[in-house]
Motif scaffolding. Structure first.
Motif, PDB file in Angstrom:
ATOM      1  N   GLY A   5       4.778  -3.932  -3.479  1.00  0.00           N
ATOM      2  CA  GLY A   5       5.020  -5.175  -2.760  1.00  0.00           C
ATOM      3  C   GLY A   5       4.536  -5.117  -1.324  1.00  0.00           C
ATOM      4  N   VAL A   6       3.545  -4.276  -1.062  1.00  0.00           N
ATOM      5  CA  VAL A   6       2.992  -4.120   0.284  1.00  0.00           C
ATOM      6  C   VAL A   6       1.674  -4.874   0.346  1.00  0.00           C
ATOM      7  N   GLU A   7       1.498  -5.664   1.392  1.00  0.00           N
ATOM      8  CA  GLU A   7       0.251  -6.401   1.563  1.00  0.00           C
ATOM      9  C   GLU A   7      -0.716  -5.518   2.339  1.00  0.00           C
ATOM     10  N   ILE A   8      -1.897  -5.282   1.773  1.00  0.00           N
ATOM     11  CA  ILE A   8      -2.867  -4.418   2.447  1.00  0.00           C
ATOM     12  C   ILE A   8      -4.002  -5.248   3.012  1.00  0.00           C
ATOM     13  N   ASN A   9      -4.584  -4.732   4.075  1.00  0.00           N
ATOM     14  CA  ASN A   9      -5.731  -5.356   4.710  1.00  0.00           C
ATOM     15  C   ASN A   9      -6.924  -4.465   4.407  1.00  0.00           C
TER      16      ASN A   9
END
Length: 109
Positions: free
Chosen positions: A26-30
């Motif tokens: 549930g981690v948003e990565i760039n």
């Protein structure tokens, strides 16, 4: 036995390998960030879950093993059923259009 989340993150080589793990956590990565920066963020999230007792991806999502989207065949694209033209010299076929039909190198098949 499956690897723990932290082992999976450490074994990942590319950003594309880290992307599904980020979705599980549930981690948003760039993607503009480097691989090591993304890996560090994911390890932090995995360590926070490990403190709660969740160490593997099966514990994170118990229904994940039931249905695997990667093994589902993609629906086949329906073939064109209308009139077709074939190029005389190279043999390629094209959908019929008035402009192509006027060309002397095309014949209807």
């Amino acid at each position: 036995m499956s690897k723990t989340l932290i082992e999976q993150i450490e074994d990942a080589v590319t950003k594309d390998d880290l992307e599904p793990l980020a979705a599980k956590l549930g981690v948003e990565i760039n993607k503009r960030q480097g691989v090591e920066t993304i890996r560090a963020e994911l390890i932090e999230a995995a360590e926070a879950l490990a403190e709660q007792g969740v160490t593997s991806s099966e514990e994170l999502d118990p229904d994940a093993g039931d249905y695997d989207l990667e093994n589902v065949p993609a629906p086949e694209k329906p073939k064109y059923q209308g009139r077709m033209l074939k190029h005389i010299k190279n043999g390629r076929t094209f959908p019929w259009t008035a402009a192509l039909a006027k060309s002397r190198n095309m014949k209807e098949v």
